[in-house]
Design a protein around this motif. Structure first.
Motif, short mmCIF file in Angstrom:
data_model
loop_
_atom_site.label_atom_id
_atom_site.label_comp_id
_atom_site.label_asym_id
_atom_site.label_seq_id
_atom_site.Cartn_x
_atom_site.Cartn_y
_atom_site.Cartn_z
N UNK A 1 11.43 7.10 16.78
CA UNK A 1 11.10 5.94 17.47
C UNK A 1 10.58 4.96 16.39
N UNK A 2 10.71 5.16 15.19
CA UNK A 2 9.85 4.41 14.22
C UNK A 2 10.09 3.05 14.25
N UNK A 3 9.38 2.07 13.89
CA UNK A 3 9.81 0.67 14.00
C UNK A 3 9.58 -0.01 15.35
N UNK A 4 9.18 0.52 16.46
CA UNK A 4 9.27 0.10 17.81
C UNK A 4 7.80 -0.32 18.16
N UNK A 5 6.98 -0.20 17.28
CA UNK A 5 5.73 -0.84 17.72
C UNK A 5 5.55 -2.48 17.57
N UNK A 6 4.34 -2.96 18.04
CA UNK A 6 4.29 -4.63 17.85
C UNK A 6 3.50 -4.79 16.69
N UNK A 7 2.57 -3.74 16.30
CA UNK A 7 1.94 -4.01 15.28
C UNK A 7 2.18 -3.26 13.99
N UNK A 8 2.35 -4.25 13.02
CA UNK A 8 2.58 -3.53 11.82
C UNK A 8 1.77 -3.73 10.67
N UNK A 9 1.86 -2.83 9.45
CA UNK A 9 0.85 -3.05 8.26
C UNK A 9 1.13 -4.30 7.74
N UNK A 10 -0.03 -5.01 7.25
CA UNK A 10 0.05 -6.34 6.63
C UNK A 10 0.08 -6.24 5.27
N UNK A 11 1.15 -6.95 4.52
CA UNK A 11 1.43 -6.67 3.42
C UNK A 11 0.54 -7.74 2.53
N UNK A 12 0.42 -7.18 1.21
CA UNK A 12 -0.82 -7.55 0.42
C UNK A 12 -2.11 -7.60 0.76
N UNK A 13 -2.23 -6.36 1.70
CA UNK A 13 -3.53 -6.00 2.40
C UNK A 13 -4.56 -5.72 1.32
N UNK A 14 -5.78 -6.29 1.31
CA UNK A 14 -6.87 -5.88 0.71
C UNK A 14 -8.06 -5.61 1.60
N UNK A 15 -8.64 -4.34 1.77
CA UNK A 15 -9.75 -3.85 2.31
C UNK A 15 -11.13 -4.62 2.07
N UNK A 16 -11.21 -4.72 0.79
CA UNK A 16 -12.38 -5.42 0.54
C UNK A 16 -12.76 -6.80 1.07
N UNK A 17 -11.47 -7.70 0.76
CA UNK A 17 -11.44 -8.92 1.43
C UNK A 17 -11.65 -9.04 3.12
N UNK A 18 -10.93 -8.06 3.63
CA UNK A 18 -11.01 -8.02 5.14
C UNK A 18 -12.47 -7.56 5.67
N UNK A 19 -13.05 -6.71 4.93
CA UNK A 19 -14.39 -6.25 5.19
C UNK A 19 -15.39 -7.51 5.19
N UNK A 20 -15.18 -8.38 4.02
CA UNK A 20 -16.06 -9.25 3.94
C UNK A 20 -15.74 -10.30 4.93
N UNK A 21 -14.53 -10.64 5.36
CA UNK A 21 -14.03 -11.60 6.35
C UNK A 21 -14.95 -11.10 7.85
N UNK A 22 -14.77 -9.92 7.93
CA UNK A 22 -15.70 -9.43 9.30
C UNK A 22 -17.09 -9.43 8.93
N UNK A 23 -17.46 -9.19 7.94
CA UNK A 23 -19.25 -9.21 7.64
C UNK A 23 -19.30 -10.98 8.07
N UNK A 24 -18.64 -11.72 7.53
CA UNK A 24 -18.81 -13.27 7.71
C UNK A 24 -18.66 -13.75 9.22
#
Length: 318
Positions: A1-24
């Motif tokens: 069933x691979x690939x039948x989800x609506x949520x996909x991994x983000x390309x160019x993902x950066x965990x630190x940047x996201x953590x900072x964005x959430x903190x902000x």
């Protein structure tokens, strides 16, 4: 069933940047809910786990606790659900269904009927690690009779693999003899066959049953059984036919109650299937109910909670 989800991994993902964005988004006066919901629905669960780790490293705080203190209501419940690993989310849902007064049988039935063997084994292992208790003991402690027997079989996660050509006919005949043909019902036959055969095998048995009896197995179960046993047998049959169709029906019922929305079910299915088969669930929903999942969520929910669900839904099949 691979690939039948609506949520996909983000390309160019950066965990630190996201953590900072959430903190902000959370610091200072007021919380930027829109930033939080947009970021988290655009990341896969594995990426959210990395953001959680990065947040702790950068800020020395637990991201989920921070989110809980900033958000409220159903929106908070939904965001916290997105932050759990899939197996942990199932385990917590089962635990909440069992503990306290009375058991929410509907949750046990929905999860145990719709998860595959490996997922169920993983759930049992994680439940034990998390609560130092046996899931089977907890399930059976509160439930009796035939429903208990069927749930115990599902928890064995030991279905025969593939299609056993030699037993299709005899399985169909045994089901026919156990229900339609006799006065009273031999529930054990239903439990053993429906609990122990693979989905592919059962679909063939249902076809043979239809030829024998002149109607679908679901109709016989409706007539011949009642209560929790009827619910679990119908769920198992529907999941053998199509898990997305079964979950589409559960979603429809969660919003079609007249007595308000069953948000726990809505959140559980939208979150747990968002990376597995939500596109298929959307298609089945449209086919069965002549309206789209998107439209129904929009009519039934409000605010940031609604926005987050619609982002998970990721499109309208109007």
């Amino acid at each position: 069933m691979a690939g039948r989800g609506t949520v996909k991994a983000q390309s160019g993902f950066n965990a630190n940047n996201d953590a900072e964005a959430l903190h902000k988004a959370m610091k200072g006066l007021g919380t930027n809910e829109a930033a939080i919901l947009q970021l988290l629905t655009a990341r896969s669960n594995a990426q959210r786990q990395q953001i959680k780790a990065a947040y702790k490293t950068l800020h020395g705080k637990d991201l989920v606790s921070e989110l809980k203190s900033e958000l409220e209501g159903k929106f908070e419940t939904l965001i916290v659900a997105l932050m759990a690993t899939p197996v942990m989310f199932d385990v917590t849902s089962l635990r909440n269904a069992i503990k306290g007064a009375g058991t929410d049988e509907k949750v046990l039935i929905e999860i145990l009927a719709s998860r595959n063997q490996n997922e169920i084994r993983e759930i049992i292992k994680t439940y034990k690690q998390e609560y130092d208790r046996s899931l089977e003991d907890d399930v059976t402690g509160d439930i009796g009779g035939h429903l208990k027997e069927m749930l115990v079989i599902l928890l064995q996660a030991n279905r025969q693999p593939g299609i056993q050509e030699s037993t299709i006919q005899s399985d169909a005949q045994a089901l026919f003899n156990a229900g339609e043909k006799k006065f009273g019902t031999d529930e054990d036959q239903f439990i053993t066959i429906l609990g122990n055969r693979s989905a592919e095998h059962l679909r063939r048995v249902f076809d043979a049953y239809m030829k024998l009896s002149g109607h679908q197995i679901e109709e016989s179960i409706q007539r011949e059984t009642s209560g929790g046993l009827r619910e679990v047998l119908l769920a198992v049959v529907k999941c053998a036919r199509s898990v997305p169709a079964y979950l589409a029906e559960c979603l429809y019922k969660s919003m079609k109650q007249g007595a308000g929305t069953d948000d726990a079910t809505l959140i559980r299915i939208m979150v747990s299937r968002s990376e597995i088969d939500l596109l298929d669930i959307r298609a089945e929903f449209r086919k069965a109910f002549a309206t789209s999942l998107h439209k129904m969520i929009k009519n039934d929910t409000h605010g940031d909670y609604c926005k987050t669900l619609l982002l998970l839904c990721a499109g309208d099949d109007a």
